[in-house]
Motif scaffolding. Structure first.
Motif, short mmCIF file in Angstrom:
data_model
loop_
_atom_site.label_atom_id
_atom_site.label_comp_id
_atom_site.label_asym_id
_atom_site.label_seq_id
_atom_site.Cartn_x
_atom_site.Cartn_y
_atom_site.Cartn_z
N PHE A 288 0.84 -1.21 0.00
CA PHE A 288 0.00 0.00 0.00
C PHE A 288 0.87 1.26 0.00
O PHE A 288 0.69 2.17 -0.81
CB PHE A 288 -0.92 -0.03 1.23
CG PHE A 288 -1.67 1.25 1.48
CD1 PHE A 288 -2.70 1.67 0.65
CD2 PHE A 288 -1.36 2.04 2.59
CE1 PHE A 288 -3.39 2.85 0.89
CE2 PHE A 288 -2.05 3.23 2.84
CZ PHE A 288 -3.06 3.63 1.99
N VAL A 289 1.84 1.29 0.92
CA VAL A 289 2.69 2.49 1.06
C VAL A 289 3.48 2.71 -0.24
O VAL A 289 3.58 3.84 -0.74
CB VAL A 289 3.64 2.37 2.27
CG1 VAL A 289 4.65 3.50 2.30
CG2 VAL A 289 2.83 2.37 3.57
N GLU A 290 3.99 1.63 -0.79
CA GLU A 290 4.79 1.76 -2.01
C GLU A 290 3.94 2.32 -3.17
O GLU A 290 4.34 3.27 -3.84
CB GLU A 290 5.36 0.39 -2.37
CG GLU A 290 6.47 0.47 -3.40
CD GLU A 290 6.97 -0.92 -3.77
OE1 GLU A 290 7.42 -1.64 -2.86
OE2 GLU A 290 6.88 -1.27 -4.96
N ALA A 291 2.75 1.76 -3.34
CA ALA A 291 1.88 2.22 -4.44
C ALA A 291 1.41 3.66 -4.19
O ALA A 291 1.35 4.47 -5.12
CB ALA A 291 0.68 1.29 -4.57
N PHE A 292 1.12 3.96 -2.95
CA PHE A 292 0.63 5.30 -2.60
C PHE A 292 1.72 6.34 -2.86
O PHE A 292 1.47 7.39 -3.47
CB PHE A 292 0.21 5.32 -1.12
CG PHE A 292 -0.51 6.58 -0.69
CD1 PHE A 292 -1.90 6.62 -0.62
CD2 PHE A 292 0.19 7.72 -0.35
CE1 PHE A 292 -2.57 7.77 -0.21
CE2 PHE A 292 -0.47 8.88 0.05
CZ PHE A 292 -1.85 8.90 0.11
N LYS A 293 2.94 6.03 -2.41
CA LYS A 293 4.05 6.98 -2.60
C LYS A 293 4.36 7.16 -4.08
O LYS A 293 4.68 8.26 -4.52
CB LYS A 293 5.29 6.45 -1.89
CG LYS A 293 5.37 6.79 -0.42
CD LYS A 293 6.76 6.40 0.03
CE LYS A 293 7.09 6.69 1.44
NZ LYS A 293 8.28 5.92 1.85
N LYS A 294 4.29 6.07 -4.82
CA LYS A 294 4.58 6.13 -6.25
C LYS A 294 3.58 7.07 -6.95
O LYS A 294 3.94 7.87 -7.79
CB LYS A 294 4.48 4.72 -6.84
CG LYS A 294 5.14 4.59 -8.17
CD LYS A 294 5.33 3.13 -8.55
CE LYS A 294 5.62 3.08 -10.04
NZ LYS A 294 5.17 1.85 -10.64
N ALA A 295 2.33 6.98 -6.54
CA ALA A 295 1.30 7.80 -7.17
C ALA A 295 1.32 9.25 -6.69
O ALA A 295 0.88 10.15 -7.39
CB ALA A 295 -0.07 7.19 -6.91
N ASN A 296 1.82 9.50 -5.48
CA ASN A 296 1.63 10.82 -4.86
C ASN A 296 2.88 11.55 -4.40
O ASN A 296 2.80 12.72 -4.03
CB ASN A 296 0.70 10.69 -3.65
CG ASN A 296 -0.65 10.13 -4.03
OD1 ASN A 296 -1.39 10.78 -4.75
ND2 ASN A 296 -0.94 8.93 -3.60
N ASN A 297 4.00 10.82 -4.30
CA ASN A 297 5.20 11.47 -3.76
C ASN A 297 5.09 11.91 -2.31
O ASN A 297 5.84 12.77 -1.87
CB ASN A 297 5.59 12.69 -4.60
CG ASN A 297 6.46 12.28 -5.74
OD1 ASN A 297 7.30 11.39 -5.59
ND2 ASN A 297 6.26 12.90 -6.89
N PHE A 298 4.10 11.42 -1.59
CA PHE A 298 4.08 11.63 -0.14
C PHE A 298 3.56 10.36 0.53
O PHE A 298 3.02 9.48 -0.13
CB PHE A 298 3.29 12.87 0.28
CG PHE A 298 1.87 12.94 -0.22
CD1 PHE A 298 1.56 13.63 -1.38
CD2 PHE A 298 0.83 12.32 0.47
CE1 PHE A 298 0.24 13.69 -1.85
CE2 PHE A 298 -0.49 12.39 0.03
CZ PHE A 298 -0.77 13.07 -1.14
N ARG A 299 3.77 10.30 1.82
CA ARG A 299 3.45 9.13 2.62
C ARG A 299 1.96 9.09 2.97
O ARG A 299 1.39 10.14 3.29
CB ARG A 299 4.23 9.32 3.92
CG ARG A 299 4.72 8.11 4.57
CD ARG A 299 5.22 8.51 5.94
NE ARG A 299 6.65 8.71 6.01
CZ ARG A 299 7.28 8.94 7.16
NH1 ARG A 299 6.59 9.03 8.30
NH2 ARG A 299 8.57 9.10 7.18
#
Ligand code: PHB
Length: 391
Positions: A288-299
């Protein structure tokens, strides 16, 4: 003859349009997503919107034969706006559900409209216990303040903290946090030296921190809504309180993952209790964190998981209800639903429609050069203690 043919043609056309309209209405499931995209709570809107987008990118936009359409509205966390927008979404857009709600007053303002329209209201952020009691159509995927506040009180007692000053934002979730903490802490033998309320809008913590320092407590229990923790921590450090030996404890809103990376090393060691850390150690969360960061550049923070799980709840309820989209069928399907969230295991209490989840005790540490809330103890399947006490 010509006239009759024309009339028949018109009738056929009209019928065709109506049928097409009907089919389209049936095949689309509309979610009115009301979030604070601007104003003081904008970080909550940003986090939840990003999580909703991620959930849909990962799970597609067709569920049980319905195309999911999200209509985003910005209420700026102002409850009058929330009410107006919910009304417009229900009456004009004919949404099948409303979701979001960055703060308690927004969730409360929409509740009577969900009841009247008989559509689900999915509370993805707000945390006052009472919310789910305001409509039988509400289900919550966020948290209650009492869930974390009681657990940190227990931890404080067990870790030699005897005297505490409580500081909470002066509105409903702050009152819940203050009461849950104080009841548990004093029952365990602790003393509340002062109970301070801080204005919600544009708070200046300095005078309140001075009062807290003067009381010479072992710890300050702090609740501020997500987005304000950075300012609080900055002012705490500016007054040198981090060096005075006064600990900061509280629900984890204050060391929110959205702001934590920029808080500075002075916050290392802060212990809080909460439902989610971006550092939560599970395969599900890592992905989840990896996909979220990839899409948004934040945690992602705890608001993001509230949004992600809110979408999950809607998707799974639609599947379970076998294509029925009315509020009664969907809420019935949501009751008792269990799943693994990035936060860990969670479920919807079949009696209260509130969230049941693990609460973790965490300490701020530096990992690979970044600040994280590192979980070190788990309390499993915690129900909202305020509702449990009423039974
Ligand atoms: C709320 O208004 O219920 C609320 C908002 C932000 C938080 C916690 C509670 O971090």
């Amino acid at each position: 003859m010509l006239r009759r043919q024309l009339l028949a043609g018109c009738a056929a056309l009209a019928f065709g349009l109506a049928a097409a309209g009907g089919a389209a209405a049936q095949d689309v499931f509309k979610i009115g997503l009301i979030l604070p995209m601007t104003g003081q709570q904008a970080s909550t809107g940003k986090q939840i919107k990003a999580a909703v987008d991620l959930y849909m990118a990962q799970h597609g936009n067709t569920v049980a034969g319905k195309k999911i359409e999200v209509i985003l509205k910005d209420d700026g966390a102002v409850p009058d706006n929330t009410k107006r927008l919910a009304q417009e979404l229900i009456v004009n857009d004919k949404v099948n559900a409303i979701a979001g709600f960055g703060v308690t007053p927004a969730a409360l303002a929409a509740a009577p409209l969900a009841t009247e329209a008989k559509i689900p209201q999915i509370v993805m952020a707000a945390g006052t216990s009472i919310i789910t009691e305001r409509s039988p159509y509400i289900a919550r995927t966020s948290f209650t303040l009492a869930q974390s506040s009681e657990i940190i009180a227990d931890w404080a007692i067990k870790n030699g903290i005897k005297k505490v000053v409580t500081m909470v934002s002066d509105y409903a979730p702050g009152a819940d946090a203050q009461k849950s903490f104080s009841d548990k802490f004093t029952a365990g033998g602790g003393t509340i030296a002062e109970a301070i309320k801080i204005p919600l809008a544009n708070p200046d913590f300095a005078p309140f921190l001075q009062r807290a320092a003067d009381a010479k407590p072992d710890a300050v229990f702090i609740f501020v809504p997500s987005g304000q923790g950075g300012t609080f921590m900055k002012q705490f450090v500016e007054r040198g309180m981090d060096k005075s030996g006064i600990k900061i404890i509280g629900p984890g809103d204050v060391t929110d993952d959205d702001l934590l990376p920029n808080m500075g090393d002075q916050v290392i060691g802060t212990v809080t209790a909460h439902l989610y850390s971006a550092d939560h150690d599970s395969a599900k969360n890592k992905a989840f964190v990896e996909a979220f960061k990839k899409a948004n550049n934040f945690r992602p923070n705890f608001m993001a998981v509230g949004g992600y799980d809110g979408m999950h709840l809607i998707y799974e309820a639609l599947k379970k209800a076998g294509g029925k989209t009315d509020g009664d069928s969907l809420i019935a399907a949501m009751k008792g639903m269990k799943w693994e969230s990035p936060r860990g295991p969670m479920s919807i209490d079949p009696d209260t429609r509130d969230v049941i989840q693990n609460i973790y005790i965490r300490k701020v540490e530096k990992k690979n050069g970044e600040l994280y809330n590192v979980e070190f103890a788990t309390f499993e399947n915690v129900k909202d203690p305020v509702k449990a006490a009423k039974k």
